[in-house]
Design a protein around this motif. Structure first.
Motif: not given
Length: 371
Positions: A61-88
């Protein structure tokens, strides 16, 4: 510029002191999406709802039917990881990941968006502290879809701060508490959400059974207005290999688990008189992925959600379902082109005992390269 001075400068950095014991790595992906969406009851104004399937944003019940085209690269992501050996034979692991789903620019000029924290945690000797996927969620059961999440009405999908301890196949966590639907959505009690999960290997099946217990809280304006109740839920999810193909599934049921399922489509609880009444939720999806050959594959995915509220409640999602089918191609490793068609129907309460529904049809095009 000569390389030698730069190498000497790098050697002088404090982080170089432990370089011999620390492994550094980074990763992520670039993802470009185009969505052609048709809405039965008008445009979805929510930004995220225009990018991927968010059941609560598909309103009747918002308004009549609509059609929309969207384009985006927002979900691109970057990560950084470290693993440090502490012995044992032990190590300390850190991980941080960002995407670009934060606030920012507009589609008129810049299309710039702020970085958003996804994960930030430390792991040592079975103990994890920080923000990551909830222990109530099984990431390995998520189906492959062009949509960012896929059958979002039917899956557990939540990241939050927590303290988790893992002992073999068993993991127990204390997670950030928050109650949605009664008063403001920031009502937090004094008790963390408690989750437990157990991994099960059975032939070609990798399964995870999970449980959740939580205190739901309403903080009224007056001290006498405060009230609490208990929420709980169970989830069984997994992946079954059928040759090179796979069958993935998830089933969730509980009282007061709304925040964990369906991107918050169902409120955790409602204030009815002086009492806090938890909402009942049942949700499930099933996905079958078939590999046509070494480059091409397709997934067929069905998801559903059903919610039950106190008789006095007059708003909220009561039912939602979606079907999607896609075709993916990876001509080289880690590069994927995809097209997907999805259709979804969402039913809302519009008063005491009355409902109305809205629907969405979407064609999704995606290109993704992971690094």
């Amino acid at each position: 510029m000569r390389k030698t001075p730069l190498i000497l400068m790098a050697a002088a950095l404090p982080m170089a002191v432990n370089a011999a014991n620390t492994e550094f790595s980074f990763g992520g992906f670039i993802k470009m999406d185009a969505m052609l969406s048709s809405y039965s009851d008008g445009n979805v104004n929510d930004g995220l709802g225009r990018e991927f399937y968010v059941p609560s944003t598909i309103q009747p019940g918002v308004e009549p039917d609509t059609t929309e085209l969207d384009m985006t690269a927002r979900t691109s992501r970057f990560n950084f990881k470290t693993v440090t050996d502490v012995g044992n034979d032990k190590s300390v692991t850190t991980f941080i990941e960002l995407d670009f789903e934060g606030a920012g620019g507009n589609e008129v000029v810049s299309n710039s968006y702020g970085p958003r924290l996804r994960h930030a945690f430390i792991k040592y000797d079975g103990l994890l502290v920080g923000q990551t996927w909830s222990n109530f969620m099984n990431v390995g059961a998520l189906p492959e879809s062009a949509d960012f999440i896929g059958p979002s009405e039917s899956t557990v999908f939540i990241r939050q701060s927590q303290v988790r301890y893992t002992m073999g196949d068993l993991a127990i966590a204390l997670e950030n508490p928050q109650t949605t639907g009664a008063g403001d959505s920031g009502d937090n009690g004094m008790i963390p959400d408690i989750t437990a999960s157990y991994k099960i290997k059975a032939g070609n099946a990798d399964l995870v059974a999970a449980a959740l217990v939580r205190q739901l809280t309403y903080d009224g304006a007056l001290e006498d207005d405060d009230t609490t109740t208990i929420g709980y839920g169970v989830n069984l999810s997994g992946k079954v290999m059928i040759g090179k193909d796979d069958l993935k599934f998830s089933a969730t049921a509980g009282s007061g688990v709304g925040r964990y399922v369906g991107l918050g489509a169902v409120a955790d609880a409602s204030l009815v008189g002086d009492d806090l009444e938890a909402s009942e939720t049942t949700a499930a999806f099933i996905s079958y992925r078939h590999h046509w050959n070494s480059e091409w594959r397709s997934s067929l995915i069905y998801g559903m959600l059903s919610a039950d509220y106190d008789d006095a409640v007059t708003s909220g999602v009561t039912d939602a379902s979606s079907v999607r089918v896609n075709l993916m191609r990876s001509p080289v490793e880690k590069l994927t082109y995809g097209v997907e068609y999805s259709t979804a129907t969402v039913e809302h309460l519009t008063g005491v005992g009355t409902t109305d529904e809205a629907s969405m049809n979407r064609i999704y095009f995606t290109t993704k390269y992971a690094f």
